[in-house]
Design a protein around this motif. Structure first.
Motif, PDB file in Angstrom:
ATOM      1  N   VAL A  39      37.027  50.776  38.960  1.00  0.00           N
ATOM      2  CA  VAL A  39      38.058  49.774  38.759  1.00  0.00           C
ATOM      3  C   VAL A  39      38.264  48.970  40.032  1.00  0.00           C
ATOM      4  CG1 VAL A  39      40.456  49.398  38.037  1.00  0.00           C
ATOM      5  CG2 VAL A  39      39.191  51.352  37.144  1.00  0.00           C
ATOM      6  N   GLU A  40      38.558  47.683  39.860  1.00  0.00           N
ATOM      7  CA  GLU A  40      38.912  46.838  40.998  1.00  0.00           C
ATOM      8  C   GLU A  40      39.780  45.685  40.523  1.00  0.00           C
ATOM      9  OE1 GLU A  40      35.481  45.150  42.789  1.00  0.00           O
ATOM     10  OE2 GLU A  40      34.959  43.903  41.076  1.00  0.00           O
ATOM     11  N   PRO A  41      40.592  45.106  41.423  1.00  0.00           N
ATOM     12  CA  PRO A  41      41.384  43.930  41.057  1.00  0.00           C
ATOM     13  C   PRO A  41      40.475  42.755  40.726  1.00  0.00           C
ATOM     14  CG  PRO A  41      42.211  44.937  43.083  1.00  0.00           C
ATOM     15  CD  PRO A  41      40.892  45.573  42.794  1.00  0.00           C
ATOM     16  N   THR A  42      40.966  41.875  39.863  1.00  0.00           N
ATOM     17  CA  THR A  42      40.220  40.684  39.464  1.00  0.00           C
ATOM     18  C   THR A  42      41.211  39.536  39.323  1.00  0.00           C
ATOM     19  OG1 THR A  42      38.564  39.900  37.869  1.00  0.00           O
ATOM     20  CG2 THR A  42      40.459  41.072  36.971  1.00  0.00           C
ATOM     21  N   PRO A  43      40.758  38.287  39.393  1.00  0.00           N
ATOM     22  CA  PRO A  43      41.692  37.163  39.244  1.00  0.00           C
ATOM     23  C   PRO A  43      42.527  37.265  37.972  1.00  0.00           C
ATOM     24  CG  PRO A  43      39.592  36.376  40.033  1.00  0.00           C
ATOM     25  CD  PRO A  43      39.392  37.829  39.721  1.00  0.00           C
ATOM     26  N   ALA A  44      43.815  36.995  38.122  1.00  0.00           N
ATOM     27  CA  ALA A  44      44.754  37.144  37.009  1.00  0.00           C
ATOM     28  C   ALA A  44      45.013  35.799  36.333  1.00  0.00           C
ATOM     29  CB  ALA A  44      46.073  37.723  37.520  1.00  0.00           C
ATOM     30  N   PRO A  45      45.377  35.814  35.041  1.00  0.00           N
ATOM     31  CA  PRO A  45      45.733  34.565  34.346  1.00  0.00           C
ATOM     32  C   PRO A  45      46.933  33.903  35.022  1.00  0.00           C
ATOM     33  CG  PRO A  45      45.568  36.402  32.812  1.00  0.00           C
ATOM     34  CD  PRO A  45      45.495  36.980  34.178  1.00  0.00           C
ATOM     35  N   LYS A  46      46.996  32.586  34.985  1.00  0.00           N
ATOM     36  CA  LYS A  46      48.057  31.863  35.672  1.00  0.00           C
ATOM     37  C   LYS A  46      49.190  31.436  34.761  1.00  0.00           C
ATOM     38  CE  LYS A  46      47.042  28.845  38.795  1.00  0.00           C
ATOM     39  NZ  LYS A  46      46.484  27.677  39.497  1.00  0.00           N
ATOM     40  N   ARG A  47      48.951  31.267  33.449  1.00  0.00           N
ATOM     41  CA  ARG A  47      49.971  30.638  32.612  1.00  0.00           C
ATOM     42  C   ARG A  47      50.451  31.507  31.457  1.00  0.00           C
ATOM     43  NH1 ARG A  47      46.816  25.703  33.506  1.00  0.00           N
ATOM     44  NH2 ARG A  47      45.873  25.870  31.448  1.00  0.00           N
ATOM     45  N   LEU A  48      50.065  32.759  31.435  1.00  0.00           N
ATOM     46  CA  LEU A  48      50.543  33.632  30.368  1.00  0.00           C
ATOM     47  C   LEU A  48      51.955  34.142  30.628  1.00  0.00           C
ATOM     48  CD1 LEU A  48      47.372  35.772  29.548  1.00  0.00           C
ATOM     49  CD2 LEU A  48      48.233  33.747  28.365  1.00  0.00           C
ATOM     50  N   ALA A  49      52.335  34.235  31.913  1.00  0.00           N
ATOM     51  CA  ALA A  49      53.646  34.743  32.299  1.00  0.00           C
ATOM     52  C   ALA A  49      53.914  34.303  33.735  1.00  0.00           C
ATOM     53  CB  ALA A  49      53.691  36.272  32.189  1.00  0.00           C
ATOM     54  N   PRO A  50      55.175  34.335  34.172  1.00  0.00           N
ATOM     55  CA  PRO A  50      55.466  33.957  35.559  1.00  0.00           C
ATOM     56  C   PRO A  50      54.727  34.809  36.586  1.00  0.00           C
ATOM     57  CG  PRO A  50      57.482  33.958  34.268  1.00  0.00           C
ATOM     58  CD  PRO A  50      56.411  34.539  33.387  1.00  0.00           C
ATOM     59  N   TYR A  51      54.513  36.079  36.279  1.00  0.00           N
ATOM     60  CA  TYR A  51      53.812  36.975  37.200  1.00  0.00           C
ATOM     61  C   TYR A  51      52.742  37.743  36.435  1.00  0.00           C
ATOM     62  CZ  TYR A  51      57.827  36.001  40.149  1.00  0.00           C
ATOM     63  OH  TYR A  51      58.794  35.350  40.881  1.00  0.00           O
ATOM     64  N   ALA A  52      51.600  37.938  37.071  1.00  0.00           N
ATOM     65  CA  ALA A  52      50.504  38.654  36.421  1.00  0.00           C
ATOM     66  C   ALA A  52      49.658  39.362  37.462  1.00  0.00           C
ATOM     67  CB  ALA A  52      49.639  37.696  35.611  1.00  0.00           C
ATOM     68  N   TYR A  53      49.105  40.488  37.055  1.00  0.00           N
ATOM     69  CA  TYR A  53      48.181  41.252  37.890  1.00  0.00           C
ATOM     70  C   TYR A  53      47.068  41.755  36.977  1.00  0.00           C
ATOM     71  CZ  TYR A  53      46.370  44.801  41.091  1.00  0.00           C
ATOM     72  OH  TYR A  53      45.555  45.559  41.908  1.00  0.00           O
ATOM     73  N   ALA A  54      45.821  41.689  37.444  1.00  0.00           N
ATOM     74  CA  ALA A  54      44.692  42.019  36.583  1.00  0.00           C
ATOM     75  C   ALA A  54      43.731  42.977  37.264  1.00  0.00           C
ATOM     76  CB  ALA A  54      43.954  40.741  36.175  1.00  0.00           C
ATOM     77  N   LEU A  55      43.131  43.825  36.437  1.00  0.00           N
ATOM     78  CA  LEU A  55      42.097  44.762  36.861  1.00  0.00           C
ATOM     79  C   LEU A  55      40.911  44.643  35.917  1.00  0.00           C
ATOM     80  CD1 LEU A  55      44.333  47.931  37.306  1.00  0.00           C
ATOM     81  CD2 LEU A  55      43.302  46.631  39.183  1.00  0.00           C
ATOM     82  N   GLU A  56      39.711  44.882  36.445  1.00  0.00           N
ATOM     83  CA  GLU A  56      38.543  45.025  35.592  1.00  0.00           C
ATOM     84  C   GLU A  56      37.947  46.405  35.836  1.00  0.00           C
ATOM     85  OE1 GLU A  56      35.165  42.868  38.419  1.00  0.00           O
ATOM     86  OE2 GLU A  56      35.779  41.954  36.520  1.00  0.00           O
ATOM     87  N   ALA A  57      37.295  46.941  34.828  1.00  0.00           N
ATOM     88  CA  ALA A  57      36.775  48.299  34.924  1.00  0.00           C
ATOM     89  C   ALA A  57      35.474  48.410  34.173  1.00  0.00           C
ATOM     90  CB  ALA A  57      37.782  49.305  34.359  1.00  0.00           C
ATOM     91  N   ALA A  58      34.679  49.396  34.560  1.00  0.00           N
ATOM     92  CA  ALA A  58      33.441  49.709  33.857  1.00  0.00           C
ATOM     93  C   ALA A  58      33.246  51.219  33.871  1.00  0.00           C
ATOM     94  CB  ALA A  58      32.244  49.019  34.505  1.00  0.00           C
ATOM     95  N   VAL A  59      32.773  51.744  32.763  1.00  0.00           N
ATOM     96  CA  VAL A  59      32.373  53.146  32.695  1.00  0.00           C
ATOM     97  C   VAL A  59      30.901  53.196  33.088  1.00  0.00           C
ATOM     98  CG1 VAL A  59      32.143  55.186  31.240  1.00  0.00           C
ATOM     99  CG2 VAL A  59      34.033  53.581  30.869  1.00  0.00           C
ATOM    100  N   VAL A  60      30.606  53.887  34.183  1.00  0.00           N
ATOM    101  CA  VAL A  60      29.281  53.830  34.794  1.00  0.00           C
ATOM    102  C   VAL A  60      28.574  55.174  34.679  1.00  0.00           C
ATOM    103  CG1 VAL A  60      28.021  53.406  36.946  1.00  0.00           C
ATOM    104  CG2 VAL A  60      30.036  52.049  36.394  1.00  0.00           C
ATOM    105  N   ASP A  61      27.310  55.113  34.259  1.00  0.00           N
ATOM    106  CA  ASP A  61      26.432  56.278  34.236  1.00  0.00           C
ATOM    107  C   ASP A  61      25.191  55.901  35.034  1.00  0.00           C
ATOM    108  OD1 ASP A  61      25.021  58.574  33.740  1.00  0.00           O
ATOM    109  OD2 ASP A  61      24.541  58.079  31.661  1.00  0.00           O
ATOM    110  N   GLY A  62      25.125  56.355  36.274  1.00  0.00           N
ATOM    111  CA  GLY A  62      24.040  55.929  37.148  1.00  0.00           C
ATOM    112  C   GLY A  62      24.185  54.453  37.456  1.00  0.00           C
ATOM    113  N   GLU A  63      23.188  53.659  37.079  1.00  0.00           N
ATOM    114  CA  GLU A  63      23.241  52.216  37.285  1.00  0.00           C
ATOM    115  C   GLU A  63      23.556  51.461  35.995  1.00  0.00           C
ATOM    116  OE1 GLU A  63      23.084  50.594  40.212  1.00  0.00           O
ATOM    117  OE2 GLU A  63      23.173  52.613  41.020  1.00  0.00           O
ATOM    118  N   GLU A  64      23.914  52.184  34.951  1.00  0.00           N
ATOM    119  CA  GLU A  64      24.170  51.560  33.651  1.00  0.00           C
ATOM    120  C   GLU A  64      25.659  51.550  33.341  1.00  0.00           C
ATOM    121  OE1 GLU A  64      22.941  52.071  28.927  1.00  0.00           O
ATOM    122  OE2 GLU A  64      22.383  53.595  30.401  1.00  0.00           O
TER     123      GLU A  64
END
Length: 210
Positions: A39-64
């Motif tokens: 998991v890591e932070p990622t750019p958040a939407p600007k107009r869905l709400a006054p404040y926003a915070y976003a994360l992106e994630a991946a389930v990783v098995d080796g390099e896949e």
């Protein structure tokens, strides 16, 4: 979740976000997650709400990457009628499917139950859940005809987390439950309670194969 975005994980109208939002984001950053979910932070939407915070994630098995997704925390201090609260969690989860699973007519219902079940299993109270489950298949022709057919499931959903002391929801546990959903979609077994292998954010290693 397709709104324009800005650099960094957080958006807001001022330099100092309100205390409930800061506390909710701090809890996300301190969540302890299973190591297969990066998991890591990622750019958040600007107009869905006054404040926003976003994360992106991946389930990783080796390099896949077995599954990936995005989780956005929205906050409107004035409240939002549709949310019935001041916070909202919005998610997108995607994974490739085995042909047998993709053909199951009950798959969309099962995937939705994975989301609600992941939240309930962590003892979380939430309201106003809504979303879609989309199943897509790709078949290749011509110069791509040697590729096998592929199927993908996509879950788009949002829900209102119950606010606790000081108007702050338990965002850390919501993130853990969301990662449970990612892992289940990816086909990983559930973690045992108190699993010592969990780690804290951030932990994304860099670009992975898709």
């Amino acid at each position: 979740m397709d709104e324009p975005k800005e650099a960094g994980g957080t958006t807001g109208p001022g330099d100092t976000p309100p205390p409930p939002f800061r506390a909710a984001v701090d809890a996300l950053r301190g969540a302890r997650l299973r190591p297969q979910v990066e998991v890591e932070p990622t750019p958040a939407p600007k107009r869905l709400a006054p404040y926003a915070y976003a994360l992106e994630a991946a389930v990783v098995d080796g390099e896949e990457d077995l599954a990936d997704g995005r989780l956005v925390l929205l906050h409107d201090p004035a409240g939002h009628d549709a949310w019935r609260g001041t916070f909202r969690l919005v998610t997108l989860v995607r994974a490739e499917l085995e042909p047998e699973m993709a053909a199951d007519p009950l798959l969309p219902d099962v995937c939705w139950s994975w989301l609600t079940g992941a939240l309930t299993a962590r003892g979380l109270a939430f309201g106003e859940p809504s979303g879609t489950v989309t199943r897509a298949s790709s078949h290749y022709f011509g110069g791509l005809s040697e590729r096998p057919a592929a199927s993908q499931i996509e879950i788009r959903a949002s829900w209102t987390p119950r606010e606790g002391l000081g108007g702050v929801p338990d965002t850390a546990t919501h993130l853990v439950a969301w990662c449970d959903l990612l892992a289940q979609v990816a086909g990983l077994p559930p973690t045992a309670p108190g699993d010592a292998s969990v780690v804290t954010l951030p932990q994304r290693r860099g670009p992975q194969s898709r």
